[in-house]
Write a protein that holds these residues in place. Structure first.
Motif, mmCIF file in Angstrom:
data_model
loop_
_atom_site.group_PDB
_atom_site.id
_atom_site.type_symbol
_atom_site.label_atom_id
_atom_site.label_comp_id
_atom_site.label_asym_id
_atom_site.label_seq_id
_atom_site.Cartn_x
_atom_site.Cartn_y
_atom_site.Cartn_z
ATOM 1 N N GLN A 38 1.768 0.372 -15.849
ATOM 2 C CA GLN A 38 3.056 -0.262 -16.119
ATOM 3 C C GLN A 38 3.035 -1.052 -17.415
ATOM 4 N N ALA A 40 5.292 -3.819 -19.111
ATOM 5 C CA ALA A 40 6.305 -4.726 -18.588
ATOM 6 C C ALA A 40 7.430 -5.075 -19.556
ATOM 7 N N ASP A 41 7.115 -5.221 -20.846
ATOM 8 C CA ASP A 41 8.142 -5.718 -21.765
ATOM 9 C C ASP A 41 7.914 -5.186 -23.174
ATOM 10 N N ALA A 42 8.773 -5.625 -24.088
ATOM 11 C CA ALA A 42 8.719 -5.125 -25.469
ATOM 12 C C ALA A 42 7.421 -5.509 -26.174
ATOM 13 N N ALA A 43 6.896 -6.686 -25.892
ATOM 14 C CA ALA A 43 5.636 -7.108 -26.520
ATOM 15 C C ALA A 43 4.495 -6.193 -26.080
ATOM 16 N N GLU A 44 4.435 -5.877 -24.798
ATOM 17 C CA GLU A 44 3.420 -4.946 -24.313
ATOM 18 C C GLU A 44 3.631 -3.558 -24.890
ATOM 19 N N GLU A 45 4.871 -3.136 -25.031
ATOM 20 C CA GLU A 45 5.145 -1.820 -25.604
ATOM 21 C C GLU A 45 4.593 -1.724 -27.026
ATOM 22 N N ARG A 46 4.818 -2.759 -27.828
ATOM 23 C CA ARG A 46 4.279 -2.772 -29.200
ATOM 24 C C ARG A 46 2.756 -2.714 -29.174
ATOM 25 N N ASP A 64 8.884 6.979 -20.850
ATOM 26 C CA ASP A 64 9.944 6.227 -20.160
ATOM 27 C C ASP A 64 9.931 6.509 -18.688
#
Length: 64
Positions: A38, A40-46, A64
Motif C-alpha cells: 500500500q 498511502a499518500d502523495a509523499a509516499e508515491e514520490r 492504481d
C-alpha cells in the motif's frame, strides 16, 4: 496506489531493499519480496517512484 513486483523479471540487484528496507526484502532465491504494497499518500508515491526508477530490471511498479 499499490507497489507490484514481477519476480520473473527480478535480477536480484537489491536496489529496492537498499532504498526502502521497510517495504522490500529478498527471497531465498534473491528475488524481490514486497512487504507492504500500500502507498498511502502523495509523499509516499514520490518516494516509491524514485525506488521504482532505481530497479535495473524494471521488476517493480506502481499501479492504481
Amino acid at each position: 496506489m499499490r507497489i507490484t513486483a514481477d519476480t520473473h523479471r527480478c535480477l536480484g540487484a537489491g536496489q529496492c531493499v537498499l532504498s526502502a528496507p521497510d517495504r522490500f526484502d529478498q527471497s531465498d532465491e534473491g528475488t524481490v519480496l514486497v512487504l507492504d504494497a500500500q502507498v498511502a499518500d502523495a509523499a509516499e508515491e514520490r518516494r516509491f517512484r524514485d525506488v521504482v526508477a532505481l530497479c535495473p530490471s524494471q521488476a517493480i511498479a506502481l499501479e492504481d
